[in-house]
Design an enzyme around this catalytic site. Structure first.
Site, PDB file in Angstrom:
ATOM      1  N   CYS A   5      98.717  37.111  47.293  1.00  0.00           N
ATOM      2  CA  CYS A   5      98.173  37.297  48.335  1.00  0.00           C
ATOM      3  C   CYS A   5      97.602  35.147  48.117  1.00  0.00           C
ATOM      4  O   CYS A   5      97.483  34.941  47.662  1.00  0.00           O
ATOM      5  CB  CYS A   5      96.997  37.742  49.384  1.00  0.00           C
ATOM      6  N   THR A  32     102.238  33.237  54.322  1.00  0.00           N
ATOM      7  CA  THR A  32     101.008  34.212  54.013  1.00  0.00           C
ATOM      8  C   THR A  32     102.292  35.124  53.823  1.00  0.00           C
ATOM      9  O   THR A  32     103.239  35.246  54.259  1.00  0.00           O
ATOM     10  CB  THR A  32     100.613  34.859  55.132  1.00  0.00           C
TER      11      THR A  32
END
Length: 233
Positions: free
Chosen positions: A197, A83
């Site tokens: 992202c 992430t």
């Protein structure tokens, strides 16, 4: 081959892509029935999401450090945090766990520099777009000028991630929102766009942008394979 330690589940939609991309790359490089040696610690993202929006980064740091220590105890040689946003906690992880951390921003910046681009647009969660932990690394370590969308566009990009992409929802309406945000960044001078992202790659395609896209999920996974197959630590 070194054993990769993945901290995933943020969200599992993108962690599944990491698992696929890493194994596909190992098979391509080594051939035959080869696949990656890896451990995955997958968190319950509902808790992580709430802590993020509550601003409780101390609790989040404790969660990430515990995950890293579990992976270390399981035999991992390298740490991969699946992430972008949670790289806000990279300094805490590096201080608390001796495993080398493969920072997601680094292979992204290196890939951009190889193309000659120097001004980039950054899409991601509000945390990634608005805080300095990510933009600062790109500018200070790699000399990139980083543009982020305006406030309204940042809100739209963030909301689509948390309301749709983490749940595996991919809609044409949301793709069009991202296309328009990208166009506005390009109009301001962006020579490339970072999909900052790990879920955005589920929505945005190369044909959706007039400039090159740099997908952090793919680049991070490839860097993980590079590290796993490199000479011993």
């Amino acid at each position: 081959m070194k054993t990769l330690g993945l901290i995933g589940g943020m969200s599992w939609e993108s962690s599944a892509q990491y698992y696929r991309l890493i194994n596909e790359d190992v098979r391509q490089r080594l051939g035959g029935a080869h696949s990656a040696q890896m451990l995955l610690w997958s968190v319950d993202f509902a808790r992580i999401k709430q802590l993020q929006h509550d601003g409780d980064w101390d609790a989040l740091g404790a969660e990430m450090i515990e995950a890293a220590r579990r992976l270390q105890a399981g035999g991992a040689d390298l740490l991969v945090v699946c992430t972008n946003t949670m790289h806000k906690l990279a300094p805490q992880l590096e201080a608390a766990c001796p495993l080398p951390l493969l920072h997601i921003a680094d292979p992204t910046a290196e890939a951009i520099l190889r193309t000659g681009a120097r001004t980039v647009g950054l899409l991601g969660t509000a945390f990634t777009m608005e805080e300095d932990f990510y933009r600062g690394r790109l500018s200070e370590r790699f000399g990139l000028e980083v543009l982020v969308p305006d406030a309204d566009d940042r809100r739209d990009v963030h909301d689509i991630i948390y309301r749709e992409l983490i749940a595996g929802v991919v809609s044409e309406a949301s793709r069009q929102v991202y296309v328009e945000v990208i166009q506005r960044l390009v109009a301001r001078g962006a020579e490339a766009i970072i999909l900052g992202c790990t879920e955005i790659m589920l929505l945005v395609r190369a044909q959706d942008s007039p400039v090159p896209l740099f997908d952090t999920t793919t680049l991070h996974a490839r860097a993980a394979v590079d590290a796993a197959l490199a000479s011993p630590l």
